[in-house]
Design a protein around this motif. Sequence first.
Motif, PDB file in Angstrom:
ATOM      1  N   LYS A   1      -3.037  -6.741  14.623  1.00 29.22           N
ATOM      2  CA  LYS A   1      -4.103  -7.435  14.696  1.00 29.22           C
ATOM      3  C   LYS A   1      -4.880  -7.645  13.175  1.00 29.22           C
ATOM      4  N   VAL A   2      -4.603  -6.799  12.068  1.00 26.86           N
ATOM      5  CA  VAL A   2      -5.492  -6.715  11.007  1.00 26.86           C
ATOM      6  C   VAL A   2      -4.809  -7.854  10.158  1.00 26.86           C
ATOM      7  N   LYS A   3      -5.405  -8.566   9.548  1.00 29.86           N
ATOM      8  CA  LYS A   3      -5.000  -9.440   8.419  1.00 29.86           C
ATOM      9  C   LYS A   3      -5.106  -9.082   7.343  1.00 29.86           C
ATOM     10  N   GLY A   4      -5.947  -8.129   6.892  1.00 24.21           N
ATOM     11  CA  GLY A   4      -5.924  -7.466   5.528  1.00 24.21           C
ATOM     12  C   GLY A   4      -7.002  -6.202   5.452  1.00 24.21           C
ATOM     13  N   ILE A   5      -7.281  -5.522   4.528  1.00 20.28           N
ATOM     14  CA  ILE A   5      -8.259  -4.690   4.287  1.00 20.28           C
ATOM     15  C   ILE A   5      -8.609  -4.691   2.809  1.00 20.28           C
ATOM     16  N   THR A   6      -9.821  -4.646   2.736  1.00 23.18           N
ATOM     17  CA  THR A   6     -10.408  -4.400   1.162  1.00 23.18           C
ATOM     18  C   THR A   6     -11.012  -3.094   1.096  1.00 23.18           C
ATOM     19  N   ILE A   7     -10.790  -2.371   0.289  1.00 15.76           N
ATOM     20  CA  ILE A   7     -11.370  -0.836   0.260  1.00 15.76           C
ATOM     21  C   ILE A   7     -11.871  -0.540  -1.061  1.00 15.76           C
TER      22      ILE A   7
ATOM     23  N   ALA B   1      -0.528   6.183   6.270  1.00 12.17           N
ATOM     24  CA  ALA B   1      -0.056   5.632   7.460  1.00 12.17           C
ATOM     25  C   ALA B   1      -0.244   4.300   7.713  1.00 12.17           C
ATOM     26  N   TRP B   2      -1.036   3.602   6.589  1.00 10.96           N
ATOM     27  CA  TRP B   2      -1.193   2.233   6.773  1.00 10.96           C
ATOM     28  C   TRP B   2      -0.246   1.281   6.812  1.00 10.96           C
ATOM     29  N   PRO B   3      -0.069   0.499   7.632  1.00 11.10           N
ATOM     30  CA  PRO B   3       1.311  -0.366   7.823  1.00 11.10           C
ATOM     31  C   PRO B   3       1.511  -1.223   6.464  1.00 11.10           C
ATOM     32  N   GLU B   4       2.706  -1.041   5.912  1.00  7.81           N
ATOM     33  CA  GLU B   4       3.181  -1.792   4.865  1.00  7.81           C
ATOM     34  C   GLU B   4       2.786  -3.407   4.940  1.00  7.81           C
ATOM     35  N   THR B   5       3.104  -3.774   6.260  1.00  9.22           N
ATOM     36  CA  THR B   5       2.817  -5.287   6.451  1.00  9.22           C
ATOM     37  C   THR B   5       1.733  -5.807   6.358  1.00  9.22           C
ATOM     38  N   VAL B   6       0.554  -4.980   6.078  1.00  6.93           N
ATOM     39  CA  VAL B   6      -0.944  -5.443   6.101  1.00  6.93           C
ATOM     40  C   VAL B   6      -1.172  -5.224   4.660  1.00  6.93           C
ATOM     41  N   PRO B   7      -1.793  -5.996   4.038  1.00 10.68           N
ATOM     42  CA  PRO B   7      -1.949  -5.878   2.371  1.00 10.68           C
ATOM     43  C   PRO B   7      -3.242  -5.398   2.324  1.00 10.68           C
ATOM     44  N   ILE B   8      -3.414  -4.141   1.341  1.00  8.99           N
ATOM     45  CA  ILE B   8      -4.581  -3.473   0.923  1.00  8.99           C
ATOM     46  C   ILE B   8      -4.949  -4.270  -0.421  1.00  8.99           C
ATOM     47  N   THR B   9      -6.422  -4.317  -0.518  1.00 12.03           N
ATOM     48  CA  THR B   9      -7.008  -4.860  -2.005  1.00 12.03           C
ATOM     49  C   THR B   9      -7.858  -3.593  -2.276  1.00 12.03           C
TER      50      THR B   9
ATOM     51  N   PHE C   1     -11.628 -13.015  -9.729  1.00 14.94           N
ATOM     52  CA  PHE C   1     -10.954 -11.752  -9.705  1.00 14.94           C
ATOM     53  C   PHE C   1      -9.479 -12.297  -9.906  1.00 14.94           C
ATOM     54  N   ASN C   2      -8.712 -11.348 -10.849  1.00 16.27           N
ATOM     55  CA  ASN C   2      -7.433 -11.195 -10.949  1.00 16.27           C
ATOM     56  C   ASN C   2      -6.574  -9.946 -10.158  1.00 16.27           C
ATOM     57  N   ALA C   3      -5.736 -10.435  -9.301  1.00 21.99           N
ATOM     58  CA  ALA C   3      -5.192  -9.248  -8.472  1.00 21.99           C
ATOM     59  C   ALA C   3      -3.972  -8.560  -9.464  1.00 21.99           C
ATOM     60  N   ILE C   4      -4.041  -7.331  -9.459  1.00 21.39           N
ATOM     61  CA  ILE C   4      -2.860  -6.544  -9.959  1.00 21.39           C
ATOM     62  C   ILE C   4      -1.928  -5.852  -9.046  1.00 21.39           C
ATOM     63  N   ALA C   5      -0.809  -6.542  -8.797  1.00 24.71           N
ATOM     64  CA  ALA C   5       0.065  -6.209  -7.622  1.00 24.71           C
ATOM     65  C   ALA C   5       0.770  -4.727  -7.894  1.00 24.71           C
ATOM     66  N   GLY C   6       0.799  -4.299  -6.616  1.00 29.36           N
ATOM     67  CA  GLY C   6       1.731  -2.926  -6.843  1.00 29.36           C
ATOM     68  C   GLY C   6       1.296  -1.941  -5.630  1.00 29.36           C
ATOM     69  N   LYS C   7       1.319  -0.429  -5.862  1.00 32.49           N
ATOM     70  CA  LYS C   7       1.195   0.360  -4.877  1.00 32.49           C
ATOM     71  C   LYS C   7       0.608   1.383  -5.505  1.00 32.49           C
TER      72      LYS C   7
ATOM     73  N   ASP D   1       0.232  -4.455  -2.228  1.00 32.25           N
ATOM     74  CA  ASP D   1      -1.165  -4.159  -2.280  1.00 32.25           C
ATOM     75  C   ASP D   1      -1.832  -4.664  -3.741  1.00 32.25           C
ATOM     76  N   ALA D   2      -2.759  -4.747  -4.164  1.00 30.83           N
ATOM     77  CA  ALA D   2      -3.350  -4.992  -5.443  1.00 30.83           C
ATOM     78  C   ALA D   2      -4.822  -4.382  -5.564  1.00 30.83           C
ATOM     79  N   TYR D   3      -4.878  -3.957  -6.949  1.00 32.47           N
ATOM     80  CA  TYR D   3      -6.401  -3.739  -7.057  1.00 32.47           C
ATOM     81  C   TYR D   3      -7.076  -4.981  -8.050  1.00 32.47           C
ATOM     82  N   LEU D   4      -8.145  -4.915  -8.094  1.00 37.87           N
ATOM     83  CA  LEU D   4      -8.842  -6.266  -8.801  1.00 37.87           C
ATOM     84  C   LEU D   4      -9.519  -5.971 -10.286  1.00 37.87           C
ATOM     85  N   GLU D   5      -9.382  -6.965 -10.974  1.00 36.37           N
ATOM     86  CA  GLU D   5      -9.935  -7.065 -12.406  1.00 36.37           C
ATOM     87  C   GLU D   5     -10.863  -8.394 -12.340  1.00 36.37           C
ATOM     88  N   LEU D   6     -12.001  -8.178 -12.992  1.00 36.81           N
ATOM     89  CA  LEU D   6     -12.784  -9.424 -13.105  1.00 36.81           C
ATOM     90  C   LEU D   6     -12.348 -10.562 -13.874  1.00 36.81           C
ATOM     91  N   ALA D   7     -12.604 -11.716 -13.274  1.00 38.72           N
ATOM     92  CA  ALA D   7     -11.908 -13.047 -14.170  1.00 38.72           C
ATOM     93  C   ALA D   7     -13.159 -13.780 -14.858  1.00 38.72           C
TER      94      ALA D   7
END
Length: 308
Positions: free
Chosen positions: A150-156, A184-192, A254-260, A279-285
């Motif tokens: 059901k979940v498209k993505g999550i921003t944390i 436990a978060w499903p790997e198929t659902v991206p986290i930002t 934002f710029n997204a820095i991919a990884g885990k 997944d990714a964390y964000l930096e300001l663009a």
Amino acid sequence: MHTPVQILLDTDMLTDCDDAGALAMLHVLADRGEAKILGVAVNGIDSHGLHGSVVSAINYHFGRPEIPVAMSPRGEEQTPVKPSSYSSSIYENYPHDGLRDAERPNAVELYHRLLSEAEDHSVTIVSIGFLSNIADLLAMDSGPALVARKVKGITIMGGAYPSGNEYNFDFSGTGPTTQAALEAWPETVPITFIGYELGERVITGTDYQAAPDSPMRRAYELAYDSINRGRPSWDQVAVFHAVRGLHSNGCTWFNAIAGKNRISATGQNSWQADPSGPDAYLELAVSADELASTIEQLMVTPPATLSL
């Protein structure tokens, strides 16, 4: 016209006022047709037993009293307990549903119901507090599969990047809960992830000085004198990204820095960069001031219901 982003918000709404500012701007984005608020799950424990009423008061202020507000089922030995700096004042002085926290429904059950009712891959979760509700949902037998479907993505909003310790991930022993939720978060659902270092630079709140009375304005008066001093916009940045993404209105925010993200049992995070990571964390663009100005304009925009 774009389909509104379906948002399920998870907030602690405790001592800091950026939660109130984030919920206000989410309502304004809903007024503009950019978002739809499915429900609000509240985490942590307010020792006054009233922080759910702040969520309700903001929902009432924006003409959406029907939005469900539910509380974490965890007891005091399982989750942080703090006195909200503004919940008592807002409970006493603004319209809301009249419920105390102990009278509200179970947040994990709300997650399960709202996700079950949603179309597949349609819901975006925004977490701007502790991850206890998400950890408890994923601990259910049906939880991981439900989230994956059901979940498209999550921003944390949590962590510090590329590595560090941060309040939402490790306050008062929450590290194991953070670790359990993210493992436990499903790997198929991206986290930002929105890191402490990003939101710390985006200062908002002083525009409430010229705004009419509201629950949000009161929160900024009572929390750290933020109406005069301003306050970092950790939670607003998370909502902004969840609704508008990396790019909107011709601007790359934002710029997204991919990884885990690797999380220890103490809640410390360490980023493992990987261009193909899930997944990714964000930096300001853009400059912090440019993003702050855009966010603050949303925060103080009057409810659309006032112009009807």
